[in-house]
Motif scaffolding. Sequence first.
Motif, mmCIF file in Angstrom:
data_model
loop_
_atom_site.group_PDB
_atom_site.id
_atom_site.type_symbol
_atom_site.label_atom_id
_atom_site.label_comp_id
_atom_site.label_asym_id
_atom_site.label_seq_id
_atom_site.Cartn_x
_atom_site.Cartn_y
_atom_site.Cartn_z
ATOM 1 N N ASP A 72 0.639 -1.327 -0.098
ATOM 2 C CA ASP A 72 0.140 -0.192 -0.320
ATOM 3 C C ASP A 72 1.000 1.433 -0.310
ATOM 4 O O ASP A 72 1.403 1.514 1.044
ATOM 5 C CB ASP A 72 -1.383 -0.169 1.345
ATOM 6 N N ARG A 73 1.205 1.825 -0.766
ATOM 7 C CA ARG A 73 2.232 2.168 -1.086
ATOM 8 C C ARG A 73 1.918 3.738 -1.084
ATOM 9 O O ARG A 73 2.649 4.903 -0.356
ATOM 10 C CB ARG A 73 2.543 2.906 -2.722
ATOM 11 N N LEU A 74 0.759 3.885 -0.780
ATOM 12 C CA LEU A 74 0.093 5.501 -0.490
ATOM 13 C C LEU A 74 0.171 5.451 1.078
ATOM 14 O O LEU A 74 0.703 6.496 1.133
ATOM 15 C CB LEU A 74 -1.427 6.001 -0.906
ATOM 16 N N LEU A 78 3.158 8.240 3.397
ATOM 17 C CA LEU A 78 2.055 9.315 4.224
ATOM 18 C C LEU A 78 2.905 8.637 5.120
ATOM 19 O O LEU A 78 2.966 10.055 5.583
ATOM 20 C CB LEU A 78 0.703 8.313 3.989
ATOM 21 N N GLY A 79 2.941 7.241 5.821
ATOM 22 C CA GLY A 79 3.610 7.809 7.141
ATOM 23 C C GLY A 79 4.931 7.838 7.391
ATOM 24 O O GLY A 79 5.619 9.093 8.582
ATOM 25 N N LEU A 124 2.317 3.723 9.873
ATOM 26 C CA LEU A 124 1.685 3.796 8.640
ATOM 27 C C LEU A 124 3.334 3.042 7.484
ATOM 28 O O LEU A 124 2.657 2.425 6.368
ATOM 29 C CB LEU A 124 0.942 4.297 8.112
ATOM 30 N N ALA A 125 3.874 3.287 8.267
ATOM 31 C CA ALA A 125 5.379 3.388 7.535
ATOM 32 C C ALA A 125 5.849 1.787 7.831
ATOM 33 O O ALA A 125 6.320 1.084 6.692
ATOM 34 C CB ALA A 125 6.469 4.112 8.049
ATOM 35 N N GLY A 126 4.822 1.057 8.607
ATOM 36 C CA GLY A 126 5.394 -0.525 8.829
ATOM 37 C C GLY A 126 4.415 -1.122 7.871
ATOM 38 O O GLY A 126 4.414 -2.120 7.762
ATOM 39 N N TRP A 127 3.021 -0.747 8.151
ATOM 40 C CA TRP A 127 2.101 -0.964 7.250
ATOM 41 C C TRP A 127 2.246 -1.043 5.864
ATOM 42 O O TRP A 127 1.504 -1.996 4.834
ATOM 43 C CB TRP A 127 0.810 -0.969 7.958
ATOM 44 N N GLY A 128 2.552 -0.303 5.487
ATOM 45 C CA GLY A 128 2.808 0.381 3.720
ATOM 46 C C GLY A 128 2.978 -0.187 3.107
ATOM 47 O O GLY A 128 3.103 -1.204 2.394
ATOM 48 N N SER A 131 5.021 -6.141 4.641
ATOM 49 C CA SER A 131 5.439 -6.850 5.048
ATOM 50 C C SER A 131 5.300 -7.493 6.352
ATOM 51 O O SER A 131 5.322 -6.501 7.030
ATOM 52 C CB SER A 131 7.064 -6.524 4.543
ATOM 53 N N ALA A 132 5.917 -8.921 6.713
ATOM 54 C CA ALA A 132 5.690 -9.199 7.682
ATOM 55 C C ALA A 132 6.807 -8.165 9.061
ATOM 56 O O ALA A 132 6.110 -7.981 10.324
ATOM 57 C CB ALA A 132 5.816 -10.525 8.193
ATOM 58 N N LEU A 133 7.229 -8.200 8.835
ATOM 59 C CA LEU A 133 9.392 -8.379 9.730
ATOM 60 C C LEU A 133 8.658 -6.241 9.785
ATOM 61 O O LEU A 133 8.987 -5.400 10.803
ATOM 62 C CB LEU A 133 10.464 -7.961 9.249
ATOM 63 N N SER A 134 8.118 -5.398 8.891
ATOM 64 C CA SER A 134 8.016 -3.892 9.607
ATOM 65 C C SER A 134 6.375 -4.041 9.709
ATOM 66 O O SER A 134 6.754 -3.235 10.358
ATOM 67 C CB SER A 134 7.245 -3.743 7.314
#
Length: 314
Positions: A72-74, A78-79, A124-128, A131-134
């Motif tokens: 989810d690049r947006l 954003l994060g 959000l930066a981790g969700w985007g 990735s599991a580790l992110s």
Amino acid sequence: MPDAAPLWATVILPVALAVAAVVTAGFDAVLSGAAERGPAGSVREAGRRATAPLREALRLLVQQPRRTTAADRLLGRLGVVLVPVAAVLAGAVLPWGFRSVSDPSVGIVWFNAMEALAWAAVWLAGWGPNSALSLIGGYRFLAQGLAYELPHMFAITTAALGAESLRVGDVVAAQDGLWFVVWMPAAFVVYLLSALAMAFWGPFAYPLARDAAGGAAVELAGVDRLVLLGGRWMLLVVTAGFSVPLFLGGGHGPLLPGWAWTLLKTVAVLALLVAGRRLLPVLRMERYMEAAWMVLVPLTLLQALFVAVVVLNR
């Protein structure tokens, strides 16, 4: 109430924070180089180590961004962008001397709200990237927030209680003659711990820890990574700087102008935080949460109670 800062200060603020972040990162690089390879043998070597963050920033500027499947690049970007934005918005209520870009009647609440914005940004930066580790890194920051937020909130509320105002300018004015750190030492120490946690840096770098391959930043490369990590340094600068009006008298001091005292005190706090991070390992949040809720929360409540009694008997 402090004087209003000129309009150009609004433009200068993000630039000043970015410069301060680079200088702080350079200082940290010098300390890291001394710890790993011994003291620099020459001024040139010390300068080379100090400019390592700048060289890394230039490398990231030309690095290709990393793509992950079904990202989810947006939301991810954003994060990433919101991390430095939260730092700049928090810095808007930070007085330099006796002037700040903005000094609203709820400035302390505003600063705390930007902390909540940083929570959302890192998550959000981790969700985007999908990735599991992110994602683990993002959720770690939420858990970290649950651990430090209550002691942090009580610490800054204690300073507001001592000044009987949520306006940062009033907090500075109330310390003319006696800094709050003298009679609020517990709140000051807890605030410094939460400043590290808010910047997810040093012993509180669990959201970006190596055991999760970099956590929330593992899938970030190029400009995205530069903005996130640069924003983290800016958050560290802002949170360190905010300890000055809260507990260290702001611009109050002899001989020098107010802005010079603010600068000196901020540099001292930043140096303490940067040097002090080597004294503690990265903390697992479930362990810090236990200490925070069982020790720091009662400690800050007792500190607030003491301040309330003093204020009521003035």
